[in-house]
Write an enzyme that holds these catalytic residues in place. Sequence first.
Site, short mmCIF file in Angstrom:
data_model
loop_
_atom_site.label_atom_id
_atom_site.label_comp_id
_atom_site.label_asym_id
_atom_site.label_seq_id
_atom_site.Cartn_x
_atom_site.Cartn_y
_atom_site.Cartn_z
N THR B 17 -8.78 -36.99 -19.08
CA THR B 17 -9.35 -36.14 -18.03
C THR B 17 -8.25 -35.49 -17.19
OG1 THR B 17 -9.59 -38.11 -16.66
CG2 THR B 17 -11.54 -37.38 -17.86
N TYR B 159 11.59 -28.71 -32.64
CA TYR B 159 10.82 -27.51 -32.97
C TYR B 159 11.75 -26.48 -33.62
CZ TYR B 159 7.92 -29.46 -29.12
OH TYR B 159 7.21 -30.27 -28.28
N GLU B 209 21.59 -37.39 -30.96
CA GLU B 209 22.29 -36.87 -29.79
C GLU B 209 23.19 -37.94 -29.20
OE1 GLU B 209 18.74 -35.70 -27.63
OE2 GLU B 209 18.88 -37.44 -26.32
N HIS B 247 17.85 -36.02 -20.85
CA HIS B 247 17.23 -37.26 -21.31
C HIS B 247 17.89 -38.46 -20.64
CE1 HIS B 247 15.98 -35.31 -25.40
NE2 HIS B 247 15.07 -35.13 -24.47
#
Lengths: 376, 289
Positions: B17, B159, B209, B247
């Site tokens: 929700t 991506y 990484e 990160h």
Amino acid sequence: MKIHEYQAIELFKKAGIPVVPGQIATELDEAVQVAEKMGFPVVLKAQVLVGGRGKAGGVKVVKDKQELKKVFPQIRNLKIKGYRVERILIVPTVKIKKEFYLAITIDYAKSDVVVIASSAGGVDIEETAKLHPEQIHKFYLDGKKEIDSQRWNPFIKAAFPETSQQNQISKVFQNLLTLFFQYDCSLAEINPFVIDEKGHPCALDAKINFDDNALFRHPEIQALADTKFEDPDETEAKQHGLSFVKMDGKVGCIVNGAGLAMATMDVIKLLGGEPANFLDVGGSSNPEKVLNAQKIILKNSNVKVILINIFGGITRCDDIANGIIAAQKELKIPVPLVVRLTGTNEKEAKAILAQNKINTYPSMREVVKKAVELAK
Amino acid sequence: MSILINQNTRVLVQGITGRDGSFHTERMLEYGTKVVAGVTPGKGGQEIFGVPVFNTVAEAKEKTKANTAVIYVPAKFAKDAILEDIKAGIDLIICITEGVPTLDMVEAKATLKNTRTRFIGPNCPGLISPGKCKVGIMPGHIHKPGPVGVISRSGTLTYEVVYNLTLNNLGQSSCVGLGGDPIIGMRFVDALELFNSDPETKGIVLVGEIGGGDEQLAAEYIKVNVKKPIVSFIAGKTAPEGKRMGHAGAIISSGDTTAAAKIKVLTDAGVTIVDFPDEIPTALKQRLK
């Protein structure tokens, strides 16, 4: 987040860990008063949030008032790794019988909290770990928040030969562990922890780091932050929800996502340029963020070109395009801008940019190539 | 085939929700994912895009046979959401949420021990088996079914890599985003093991990484166990020491956490390293010959 030694000492004291009663001084008069009350000799310790203060001359023993008057201003005027010393902790000297290294930290590879002890205290622990790994003893909590005494006893016996030390140090570790979990620490370290000539245990140094992700549940810790030790641009970026690290080059970059941002910097370098910064605008970026990102980048006068590399997922390319246009209207950007946008709402974004005569490039390689060329 | 998720996966969305939860539920449904339940405590009985909402995971699992949970709840509630899934016996948990406190993850991972629940994330884009099922936040349309397994610690960089693979007609069996935090559920080694035993995965792309030692562990595993060709890109060659690069886990804290150190061990293990992300397809085609 890091805090100063004197702040960590306060937390240790509250947690029931024996410490040396010290006091902070910022001015010489104050230091003289404190030292005379304490009784010479005293130790002066620069309070900085960076390592290597001992090597930089930030910790000195002074034997009398005359020496204090000479040494205090020297330390006060030091710049340690670029940071000015503003506060000096004054503590009485301790006659050391034995020194140890005690710490609690998180072993990320094992996803567990680990207690580390060594009877080789007061020295560089990483050096000890390399040269004498047998002197470093580790105890894993196994995902629990308390010590399992059955496993603990052999550990503490192996680490400390004397029975009296075993009891004293077990108690310190119990308290340190409570503190570690209470405040979501990532490191709580005492180096050295000493036994003085009368046999009393005492922490001679105090270092605590906190998990940034957990600060939301510890406002009292957040209040201890000394922002002077943060880069002002990085602090400002953080306030705008951006992740920013300043670098030395000429190509300013705005990228969405940390991995892609790092990769963009790497490609800039490979194609003969140097990045001026790391900047991740994060996911679901609104136009406002892109505007603020450009403001922060343009504070750096080395920047000769702004490169925008976006791969839209949750981030919508048209939001980014609107941010670019807003910045053009508001900022009068003195350097060229090169843009690559792919992914969610790419078409809409390109239409917005084309209307405003901003060129886009079809791939990461091509946009970086152009940026590097323009920065020369 | 694919790993971890496929057309039979039944997904439960925690935080359905909320703003992110509802947005991505719609995207997952569009992709064809079988989202069978949502969970938001106190909002049971509602429907979101036709998906029934329940108060607890246990109830949702019982009524809908959900076997995979995806978490979009705010960071401070993430631990409880994970623990609830483990208790209910969910097979696979994917935590998208960023900023989960480290000690919460220590507790969650300790609870996961000796259960058969698998855990991915937190701070990750999720995973996708193209054409079958998407659980997470990645743009579905850049993927294409095929023989390449993709494993990554990043989101948008994945991506970029997938986009280049698809452009060059290299489809993917599954793409797994492990997450950018220092403590994560599945690590490179776990995903490598699954791709290694998946007969339809012919080659693997590993996107690593700076920070931590997972690439080193991956290299050790690859040396002994993996015969399939692997191509890798490691981000952060230009990252300065001691700075957190976006990160929480991307920080050079010692010599062996640099990109150069990781590239060296992976090369020694027979992995092909590329300098540019767009060189991955060519390098992989070469290795697949």
